[in-house]
Design a protein around this motif. Structure first.
Motif, PDB file in Angstrom:
ATOM      1  N   ARG A   1       0.848  -1.187   0.000  1.00  0.00           N
ATOM      2  CA  ARG A   1       0.000   0.000   0.000  1.00  0.00           C
ATOM      3  C   ARG A   1       0.885   1.238   0.000  1.00  0.00           C
ATOM      4  N   LEU A   2       0.290   2.363  -0.391  1.00  0.00           N
ATOM      5  CA  LEU A   2       1.023   3.612  -0.491  1.00  0.00           C
ATOM      6  C   LEU A   2       0.549   4.597   0.565  1.00  0.00           C
ATOM      7  N   VAL A   3       1.491   5.354   1.086  1.00  0.00           N
ATOM      8  CA  VAL A   3       1.151   6.379   2.068  1.00  0.00           C
ATOM      9  C   VAL A   3       1.950   7.638   1.749  1.00  0.00           C
TER      10      VAL A   3
ATOM     11  N   VAL B   1      -3.399   4.610   6.500  1.00  0.00           N
ATOM     12  CA  VAL B   1      -3.496   4.431   5.055  1.00  0.00           C
ATOM     13  C   VAL B   1      -4.956   4.676   4.705  1.00  0.00           C
ATOM     14  N   GLY B   2      -5.227   5.885   4.176  1.00  0.00           N
ATOM     15  CA  GLY B   2      -6.604   6.287   3.941  1.00  0.00           C
ATOM     16  C   GLY B   2      -7.223   6.844   5.208  1.00  0.00           C
ATOM     17  N   CYS B   3      -8.525   7.025   5.192  1.00  0.00           N
ATOM     18  CA  CYS B   3      -9.232   7.565   6.361  1.00  0.00           C
ATOM     19  C   CYS B   3     -10.687   7.103   6.320  1.00  0.00           C
ATOM     20  N   ALA B   4     -11.180   6.709   7.487  1.00  0.00           N
ATOM     21  CA  ALA B   4     -12.547   6.190   7.572  1.00  0.00           C
ATOM     22  C   ALA B   4     -13.585   7.277   7.821  1.00  0.00           C
ATOM     23  N   LEU B   5     -13.165   8.514   8.122  1.00  0.00           N
ATOM     24  CA  LEU B   5     -14.120   9.565   8.485  1.00  0.00           C
ATOM     25  C   LEU B   5     -14.774  10.227   7.271  1.00  0.00           C
TER      26      LEU B   5
ATOM     27  N   PHE C   1     -10.416   3.667   3.349  1.00  0.00           N
ATOM     28  CA  PHE C   1      -9.547   3.352   4.481  1.00  0.00           C
ATOM     29  C   PHE C   1      -9.014   1.936   4.353  1.00  0.00           C
ATOM     30  N   ALA C   2      -7.707   1.755   4.632  1.00  0.00           N
ATOM     31  CA  ALA C   2      -7.098   0.429   4.574  1.00  0.00           C
ATOM     32  C   ALA C   2      -6.690  -0.063   5.963  1.00  0.00           C
TER      33      ALA C   2
ATOM     34  N   GLY D   1      -5.341  10.299   7.121  1.00  0.00           N
ATOM     35  CA  GLY D   1      -5.855   9.612   8.292  1.00  0.00           C
ATOM     36  C   GLY D   1      -6.184  10.526   9.461  1.00  0.00           C
ATOM     37  N   GLU D   2      -6.858   9.960  10.438  1.00  0.00           N
ATOM     38  CA  GLU D   2      -7.242  10.639  11.674  1.00  0.00           C
ATOM     39  C   GLU D   2      -6.304  10.163  12.791  1.00  0.00           C
TER      40      GLU D   2
END
Length: 502
Positions: free
Chosen positions: A231-233, A257-261, A273-274, A306-307
């Motif tokens: 994965r990329l960040v 990695v990503g964000c769920a919000l 989100f990952a 991300g949070e």
């Protein structure tokens, strides 16, 4: 003992570990704590003390020609018996008891051992750091362990456990945090034996390769790091000259990695989100930016993908490493959050000296819930109550982030309402105004310069200090998650070749 078996040298007082092996007929280079492979059934030629050298030896190769008499050559077997060893200059016998055949372990007389000590015969799978045949290798995979995040004392403990001297830990500390070595193999100043043992034990530095670099005309650099799971960040390096003309370097680091919000205006949320980032993966972003700029980082902002408070444990571990090992002051770091229930109060217990930045983006609950979906479960009043608790507990004032979206939250009445909110809760009266950084497929637009100035002026009249964040890296896809989305919608395949910059 069978041919091909292994021997671990152990003493009652404990021993360090080194790697060696038996020769075809004798025991050579044996040291306390060593690991040895039996090529054939060994014969031991031994002396309690040589007349020409001060140490106890198994075989006095260095002074053999000067000995007054030959050492007695004795067989060692697995049967219950006593083994006799003579000195180099007399026939006086020393006795060491053997274990019986029924016992898996058998004693040996080893250089430096006290009376009653014994070496132990182990199975290959029991010996850490010892190469074994594939059929003998244990089926349980080695758990990856990372050196980034370890203190000097912890690194010293690691090398001691692998049979090396304590100073090797200090060497490793310098190589990781100062020289920024990326792999265990590149730790050339350390013995090859130690590097091999570390690799066998599952240790790695914890660095990730750079997949892509995007550079803006204003000097801002955004990088994509390719993690172990492909994965990329993102991480962003922002060079700025201060009022005295000194060059400062700020790194915007990601915590997930990503964000769920899924804030409506955020590119990271659109990418999905990952997973959470591990502490070493957060610290690695700082080291990678320092590598590229060849300059020491001065400021850290946890404002990337991300949070941060949804990954609080790893963020706190990374914060400690950045502060203690990279020696960046806590007051030079900022942790940003849009608000996660129960986490601000938990963060307050750590009493960090870093700034906590609250991403408001709206002055009331109705508007905030439209552009920040998580606000529906964490109302604005509850967020402000937690902010007040944080201020009273830590004594540290908070700052507030406010992204201006054209025609959505950028009117004068919004500024008036925001000032009223901050005065009502008697919190920090500093607001960072962030003109929206456009992203692809977004319904939002960047406000005009006149709207931005009018918003700031309204806050100023209400005794709220506001600063406008200078937009950097517009031509480098510098909005959070923007560059990552361009390269990755799903995890990369392992076979993908990464374009690493020169």
């Amino acid at each position: 003992m069978m041919r091909g078996g292994t021997l671990r040298v152990a003493a009652t007082s404990g021993a360090a570990v080194a790697v060696g092996k038996f020769t075809s007929s004798t025991v050579s280079s044996v040291s306390l704590g060593g690991l040895y492979t039996v090529v054939e059934r060994p014969w031991m030629r031994a002396a309690s003390q040589c007349s020409s050298c001060p140490s106890r030896v198994v075989e006095c190769r260095s002074c053999n020609r000067e000995c007054n008499s030959e050492c007695t050559l004795l067989p060692v077997t697995m049967v219950a018996r006593r083994s006799a060893f003579s000195t180099c200059d007399s026939n006086k016998i020393q006795w060491r008891p053997n274990y019986s055949r029924n016992d898996h372990r058998q004693p040996w007389l080893i250089r430096g051992m006290a009376a009653g000590s014994a070496a132990e015969v182990l199975e290959p799978a029991e010996v850490p750091g010892l190469p074994v045949k594939e059929e003998e290798r244990p089926s349980k995979p080695v758990t990856p362990k990372y050196l980034i995040g370890k203190t000097q004392e912890e690194l010293e403990d690691i090398v001691l456990s692998l049979g090396e001297q304590k100073y090797r830990g200090k060497q490793m500390y310098q190589l990781i945090y100062k020289n920024k070595i990326k792999t265990v193999k590149e730790l050339a100043q350390l013995p090859k034996q130690l590097r091999n043992a570390m690799t066998e034990a599952g240790w790695s530095i914890g660095r990730s390769p750079i997949h892509h670099v995007s550079t803006s005309k204003d000097g801002t650099v955004k990088i994509l790091l390719k993690l172990e799971d492909n994965r990329l960040v993102e991480a962003v390096g922002i060079p700025v000259k201060d009022k005295e003309g000194n060059q400062r370097l700020t790194v915007c680091v990601s915590s997930q990695v990503g964000c769920a919000l899924r804030c409506a205006f955020c590119a990271t949320g659109k990418g999905g989100f990952a997973r959470n980032l591990k502490a070493h993966e957060i610290v690695d972003q700082v080291l990678s930016i320092e590598d590229l700029f060849r300059q020491r980082v001065t400021n850290i902002v946890f404002m990337g993908m991300g949070e941060p408070l949804m990954n609080l444990d790893n963020v706190l571990d990374a914060h400690r490493t950045i502060n203690k090992e990279l020696q960046i002051g806590q007051r030079m770091m900022t942790i940003s959050t849009v608000g996660v229930p129960n986490t601000i109060r938990r963060l307050a217990t750590h009493k960090l000296q870093s700034t906590l930045a609250i991403s408001l983006h709206a002055p009331n609950q109705e508007l905030r819930s439209r552009i920040v979906p998580s606000a529906k479960g964490y109302p604005l009043d509850a967020l402000m109550e937690d902010c007040k608790y944080y201020f009273e507990t830590t004594g540290r004032r908070l700052s507030f982030e406010y992204t201006l979206l054209a025609g959505v939250n950028d009117q004068r009445e919004h500024a008036e309402e925001l000032a009223t909110l901050l005065h009502q809760w008697n919190l920090g009266r500093h607001v960072n105004i962030i003109p929206y950084n456009p992203i692809a497929d977004s319904e939002f637009e960047r406000p005009t310069k006149a709207k931005v100035l009018a918003f700031v002026e309204t806050l100023s009249k209400r005794r709220v200090t506001a600063s406008v964040r200078v937009t950097r890296g517009l031509d480098a896809n510098a909005a959070c998650g923007q560059l990552r989305n361009e390269f990755q919608k799903i995890p990369l395949q392992a076979s993908v070749e990464s374009p690493i910059p020169v």
